[in-house]
Design a protein around this motif. Structure first.
Motif, short mmCIF file in Angstrom:
data_model
loop_
_atom_site.label_atom_id
_atom_site.label_comp_id
_atom_site.label_asym_id
_atom_site.label_seq_id
_atom_site.Cartn_x
_atom_site.Cartn_y
_atom_site.Cartn_z
N VAL A 182 -12.31 -5.73 -41.96
CA VAL A 182 -12.75 -6.15 -40.64
C VAL A 182 -13.46 -5.03 -39.90
O VAL A 182 -14.47 -5.25 -39.22
N MET A 183 -12.98 -3.80 -40.04
CA MET A 183 -13.52 -2.68 -39.26
C MET A 183 -14.71 -1.99 -39.92
O MET A 183 -15.31 -1.10 -39.33
N SER A 184 -15.07 -2.39 -41.11
CA SER A 184 -16.17 -1.73 -41.82
C SER A 184 -17.49 -1.94 -41.08
O SER A 184 -17.95 -3.06 -40.91
N GLY A 185 -18.09 -0.84 -40.63
CA GLY A 185 -19.38 -0.90 -39.94
C GLY A 185 -19.30 -1.25 -38.48
O GLY A 185 -20.33 -1.31 -37.80
N VAL A 186 -18.09 -1.48 -37.94
CA VAL A 186 -17.96 -1.89 -36.54
C VAL A 186 -18.17 -0.69 -35.61
O VAL A 186 -17.56 0.37 -35.79
N VAL A 187 -19.02 -0.85 -34.61
CA VAL A 187 -19.24 0.17 -33.59
C VAL A 187 -18.36 -0.11 -32.37
O VAL A 187 -17.78 0.80 -31.79
N ARG A 188 -18.23 -1.40 -32.00
CA ARG A 188 -17.44 -1.78 -30.84
C ARG A 188 -16.79 -3.12 -31.10
O ARG A 188 -17.42 -4.04 -31.62
N GLY A 189 -15.51 -3.21 -30.75
CA GLY A 189 -14.80 -4.47 -30.86
C GLY A 189 -13.94 -4.69 -29.64
O GLY A 189 -13.30 -3.76 -29.14
N ARG A 190 -13.93 -5.92 -29.13
CA ARG A 190 -13.08 -6.26 -27.99
C ARG A 190 -12.60 -7.69 -28.15
O ARG A 190 -13.27 -8.53 -28.74
N GLY A 191 -11.43 -7.95 -27.61
CA GLY A 191 -10.93 -9.30 -27.65
C GLY A 191 -9.43 -9.34 -27.43
O GLY A 191 -8.82 -8.38 -26.95
N HIS A 192 -8.83 -10.47 -27.79
CA HIS A 192 -7.40 -10.64 -27.63
C HIS A 192 -6.87 -11.43 -28.82
O HIS A 192 -7.58 -12.23 -29.43
N LEU A 193 -5.60 -11.19 -29.15
CA LEU A 193 -4.97 -11.80 -30.31
C LEU A 193 -3.75 -12.60 -29.91
O LEU A 193 -3.05 -12.27 -28.94
N TRP B 71 -7.23 -6.32 -28.23
CA TRP B 71 -7.92 -5.63 -29.32
C TRP B 71 -9.06 -4.85 -28.72
O TRP B 71 -9.92 -5.41 -28.05
N ARG B 72 -9.08 -3.55 -28.94
CA ARG B 72 -10.17 -2.71 -28.41
C ARG B 72 -10.45 -1.61 -29.41
O ARG B 72 -9.57 -0.83 -29.76
N SER B 73 -11.69 -1.56 -29.88
CA SER B 73 -12.08 -0.51 -30.81
C SER B 73 -13.41 0.07 -30.38
O SER B 73 -14.25 -0.61 -29.81
N GLU C 59 -7.37 0.21 -31.10
CA GLU C 59 -6.16 0.16 -30.30
C GLU C 59 -5.73 -1.29 -30.14
O GLU C 59 -6.51 -2.15 -29.72
N LEU C 60 -4.47 -1.57 -30.50
CA LEU C 60 -3.84 -2.86 -30.24
C LEU C 60 -2.69 -2.60 -29.28
O LEU C 60 -1.86 -1.72 -29.53
N ARG C 61 -2.61 -3.38 -28.20
CA ARG C 61 -1.54 -3.15 -27.23
C ARG C 61 -1.18 -4.47 -26.55
O ARG C 61 -1.99 -5.38 -26.44
N GLU D 17 -9.48 -14.34 -30.05
CA GLU D 17 -10.93 -14.23 -29.94
C GLU D 17 -11.31 -12.75 -30.01
O GLU D 17 -10.83 -11.95 -29.20
N ILE D 18 -12.12 -12.39 -30.98
CA ILE D 18 -12.56 -11.01 -31.16
C ILE D 18 -14.08 -11.00 -31.28
O ILE D 18 -14.66 -11.81 -32.01
N THR D 19 -14.72 -10.09 -30.57
CA THR D 19 -16.15 -9.87 -30.70
C THR D 19 -16.37 -8.50 -31.32
O THR D 19 -15.86 -7.49 -30.81
N LEU D 20 -17.11 -8.45 -32.42
CA LEU D 20 -17.35 -7.22 -33.16
C LEU D 20 -18.85 -6.97 -33.23
O LEU D 20 -19.61 -7.85 -33.65
#
Length: 393
Positions: free
Chosen positions: A274-285, A297-299, A305-307, A345-348
Motif C-alpha cells: 500500500v505504501m509503495s511510492g506514496v508521497v501523502r496519504g490521509r483518511g480514516h479507518l 490514517w496520515r502518512s 501514523e495510525l491513531r 476511506e483513504i486517499t493516497l
C-alpha cells in the motif's frame, strides 16, 4: 462599523512568503502587515515576536514588545487592538513556516467568553500559501528530521518535515507557486502540489523574487460567512478527500473506500504494498478491533501514523451537535441502519503508484463474510499489531 478584512499568508521559505506579501500589498496598498515569528523557550510557552509594516497604519515599522504565552491569545489581542486603535481596514497576517496555519486560523476564530469571536471584527480572506518547489520536494521526503509546528497552547507539535510540508499545502485556499528563476518547472513538480489540494486555486508565476506577474484580485476578496467552519472541517478525522483523484504523468491519486471493517493483522501485512511510492496519504479507518473508534490514517513520505482520533457518531444528539456541519452531512449521506457512519476511506497520492495492487491489497484486508458474522464482540478478540490489543481487564 463594517468589519475589516483579515488575510493570512504563509510559505515554506521566507523568500516566497515575503514575495507574496509584497504582491498582495499591490492589490491592497493600505493594508497593515502583522509579521510573526515564534521561538520555543524550553518546556514553557514560546516567545512571540511581531512586527508591523505597511502604509495603512502610523505604527508601520514598529516592533511590538516580545510576549511569552499562547500564540493564539497574543495574536488575537494584537488583531483586536489593530481594529480598535489603528482602524485598519485590511490586515495581512504573515505567518512563518513553522506554524500550523490552518489550526491557528481555526483557533483565532473560535469564540471566547471574554472577547467574543474574531468574526465580529474581521471578515476572512482566502488563506494563501506560497510554495518553493525545490524546498517542498526536499521536505516532502524527509522523515528522519522533525520540527515543531505551532498553533496554540504552551508547546508545539513535533512532526516530520514531510508532514509539515504536506499540511502547509493542504491548508491553502490559494496556492502560489513561483517558477524558479532561469528555468522551467521540473515535470510533475506543480502537478504533485496541485494533487495534494485540489480544491485550492493554484497560481504559478515567474521569478522567485516575485517581481513578475500580478496576483488576481481574488486574493483579497471576502470569503462567505462560515469560512471558519470550512477550515475546522478540514481538521476533522472524517471528511471528504482533499486530494484530486486520477492525475497525469507519474503523479497519481487514488481513493479507496469500504463499508466493512478491516482486519488489523492483514492490514499490517498489506502496508508494504500500500505504501509503495506514496508521497501523502490521509483518511480514516474502521478497524474491527476498535469498532467504535475512528482511526486516523496520515502518512507523509515513508512515515505512517495510525491513531485513535474520534468516535463514530451514534444516535445521541450531543454527538451530532459537536460535529461540524460537513461531518453531519457526510454521516447522513453514508448512514447505515446497523453500522451508522462507519466506513474506511483513504486517499493516497504518489509517484508511480500501482493502483490495482494497492486496491487489491486493501480489499484482501477486509473482514470475510464469516468474520463479519462474529459481530463487534467477536471482532475485538482479533489481535491488533497496529494499535495494540484492547485491555479488557
Amino acid at each position: 462599523m463594517s468589519r475589516s478584512l483579515l488575510s493570512a499568508v504563509t510559505g515554506n521559505t521566507p523568500c516566497v512568503r515575503g514575495a507574496v506579501v509584497d504582491r498582495l500589498l499591490k492589490l491592497s496598498p493600505r493594508a497593515v502587515v502583522l509579521a510573526v515569528s515564534i521561538q520555543a523557550q524550553g518546556e514553557g510557552y514560546p516567545t512571540v515576536q511581531r512586527f508591523l509594516s505597511g502604509s495603512g497604519t502610523a505604527l508601520a515599522g514598529t516592533a511590538l514588545p516580545g510576549a511569552t504565552g499562547d500564540p493564539v491569545v497574543i495574536l488575537r489581542q494584537d488583531l483586536l487592538s489593530l481594529r480598535r486603535s489603528a482602524d485598519a481596514s485590511h490586515v495581512v497576517l504573515a505567518v512563518p513556516g513553522d506554524v500550523d496555519v490552518l489550526s491557528l486560523m481555526v483557533e483565532l476564530w473560535r469564540p471566547r467568553v471574554s472577547s467574543g469571536s474574531l468574526g465580529d471584527h474581521y471578515d476572512a480572506a482566502p488563506l494563501v500559501v506560497a510554495v518553493d518547489t525545490e524546498a517542498f520536494l526536499a521536505d516532502i521526503g524527509c522523515v528522519h528530521r522533525t520540527q515543531l509546528l505551532w498553533s496554540g497552547g504552551d508547546r508545539g507539535e513535533s512532526v516530520t518535515r514531510a508532514e509539515a510540508a504536506a499540511r502547509q499545502v493542504e491548508a491553502a485556499d490559494i496556492l502560489v507557486v513561483p517558477r524558479p528563476a532561469g528555468r522551467a518547472f521540473e515535470p510533475g513538480d506543480v502537478e504533485l502540489i496541485g494533487q495534494l489540494n485540489y480544491s485550492s486555486l493554484l497560481l504559478t508565476s515567474a521569478g522567485t523574487d516575485g517581481a513578475e506577474g500580478e496576483l488576481p484580485a481574488s486574493l483579497v476578496r471576502r470569503l462567505p460567512p462560515g469560512a471558519d467552519e470550512g477550515w475546522r472541517s478540514r481538521l476533522e478525522p472524517v471528511g471528504p478527500p482533499r486530494a484530486r483523484r486520477g492525475g497525469s504523468g507519474e503523479v497519481r491519486t487514488l481513493c479507496w473506500r469500504a463499508r466493512r471493517p478491516l482486519h488489523p493483522e492483514r492490514l499490517a501485512e498489506a502496508l508494504a504494498v500500500v505504501m509503495s511510492g506514496v508521497v501523502r496519504g490521509r483518511g480514516h479507518l474502521w478497524l474491527c478491533s476498535r469498532p467504535d473508534v475512528v482511526v486516523a490514517w496520515r502518512s507523509a513520505g515513508a512515515y505512517l501514523e495510525l491513531r485513535e482520533a474520534d468516535r463514530w457518531l451514534d444516535e445521541d444528539p450531543r454527538c451530532w451537535a459537536a460535529a461540524s456541519p460537513q461531518r453531519r452531512m457526510l454521516a447522513s449521506w453514508y448512514w447505515h441502519d446497523y453500522y451508522g457512519e462507519r466506513r474506511s476511506e483513504i486517499t493516497l497520492t504518489g509517484v508511480g503508484l500501482d493502483q490495482e495492487a494497492v486496491r487489491s491489497a486493501l480489499d484482501k484486508a477486509l473482514l470475510t463474510d464469516q468474520e463479519l458474522s462474529l459481530g463487534p464482540l467477536g471482532w475485538t478478540s482479533i489481535p491488533d499489531p497496529l494499535l495494540g490489543d484492547i485491555d479488557r481487564g
